[in-house]
Design a protein around this motif. Structure first.
Motif: not given
Length: 345
Positions: A225, A275-276, A221, A260, A263, A278-279, A272, A267
């Motif tokens: 990013r 994910s939140s 990730y 996008e 993620i 990471l964001l 899964k 998921n």
């Protein structure tokens, strides 16, 4: 019954050591201290750190020395447990020491790249590593550049790890540290099957496999990013081991062309819920919490094994991280509520 008897002694010892860990109430008090000397005085009167700080002048210690004492507290506890262990238990503890050795090598690399870094004095760990390791800490810590550092590793298993990096442009400390981490996980994955059995093997497989999966997700990730690393190059930053994140799922994450898409593919996997985190930037906190949760769950489920010892050593490691954070917060005069929030996150 034999297994229960074999582990009753060492687990009783670790339970006693666990009672000396820093509590939430301790950290609340620490957060209200006004100076580093007050901080050290508090620890001098705490059962878990009294012996290790007793002959030190709290007014003369600088930040790097204090951090070194914290790390030594972990190594002291490890040595105490090791001296109490039988041969089967020592085989398991040797695998834990391997992580400590990798960590101190990474610290040496950071020293090479940042000569102004106020890192703890590695010479204080000499006696501990002399008993468990073939690396020469004093020589490595004195290395002036990475070529000298690699040369100082001759005669150890780590010497050949960095050959392909020598002479390349734009090589950072991260590249060297990644090679150490990948080597560590690959070797550990093999060693556990040779050195462990029964519940001890189940415990370490669960812990190590989960850690590998989560770290692969984190590193991939970040590479996409923050560093815009091409998918082809991402393979060199991946631990080539799969646990609950299957090989085909990992490949899809590597090949994702956008955050996008990354993620969305994540998921569809066992992980899964990550994910939140990471964001919103809380992945590091989640990682520590999930590894502690796994350690505590294993300690409850496999109580007559090395699981309670693994859990204790992880808690001690987290405690040291929190004490180091508290040290920095006090140093920069943060408000008590801010200090406590950073320390206990």
């Amino acid at each position: 019954m034999n297994r229960l008897l074999n582990y009753s002694g060492i687990i009783t010892k670790v339970k006693a050591m666990k009672s000396n860990l820093i509590t939430k109430t301790d950290f609340e008090r620490i957060a209200n201290l006004e100076s580093i000397s007050d901080f050290i005085t508090y620890l001098k009167n705490h059962e878990g750190y009294r012996d290790i700080f007793h002959d030190m002048d709290e007014h003369l210690l600088h930040r790097g020395q204090v951090e070194g004492v914290f790390i030594n507290a972990l190594y002291r506890d490890f040595s105490s447990i090791y001296s109490f262990a039988n041969m089967e238990q020592r085989n398991a503890l040797d695998l834990i020491f391997f992580r400590y050795e990798i960590n101190v090598l990474k610290t040496c690399i950071q020293l090479v790249y940042n000569k102004d870094n106020d890192t703890y004095d590695l010479s204080t760990f000499h006696s501990f590593f002399e008993n468990h390791s073939k690396i020469n800490l004093n020589t490595l810590a004195a290395s002036q550049n990475m070529e000298e550092f690699v040369n100082n590793l001759k005669g150890t298993e780590y010497h050949s790890l960095f050959n392909h990096l020598q002479g390349k442009d734009n090589i950072t400390s991260f590249d060297y540290e990644m090679q150490l981490d990948i080597y560590y996980f690959k070797k550990m994955w093999k060693l556990k099957d040779k050195k462990l059995k029964d519940d001890n093997l189940k415990v370490l497989t669960h812990r190590l496999g989960s850690e590998i999966d989560i770290l692969n997700i984190m590193w991939l990730y970040r590479s996409k990013r923050f560093f815009n690393i091409h998918s082809t190059d991402s393979y060199s930053y991946v631990i080539p081991i799969h646990y609950k994140l299957k090989n085909e799922q990992l490949m899809k994450l590597i090949e994702a062309s956008s955050i996008e898409e990354f993620i969305a593919r994540l998921n569809t996997t066992y992980y899964k819920k990550i994910s939140s985190t990471l964001l919103d930037g809380t992945m590091e906190i989640y990682y520590q919490k999930i590894m502690l949760s796994i350690a505590e769950s294993n300690a409850d489920r496999y109580s007559s094994s090395m699981a309670p010892i693994y859990a204790y050593l992880l808690k001690k490691q987290i405690e040291i991280k929190r004490l180091t954070t508290a040290l920095e917060c006090i140093r920069y005069k943060l408000e008590p509520e801010d200090t406590l929030r950073y320390v206990l996150q």
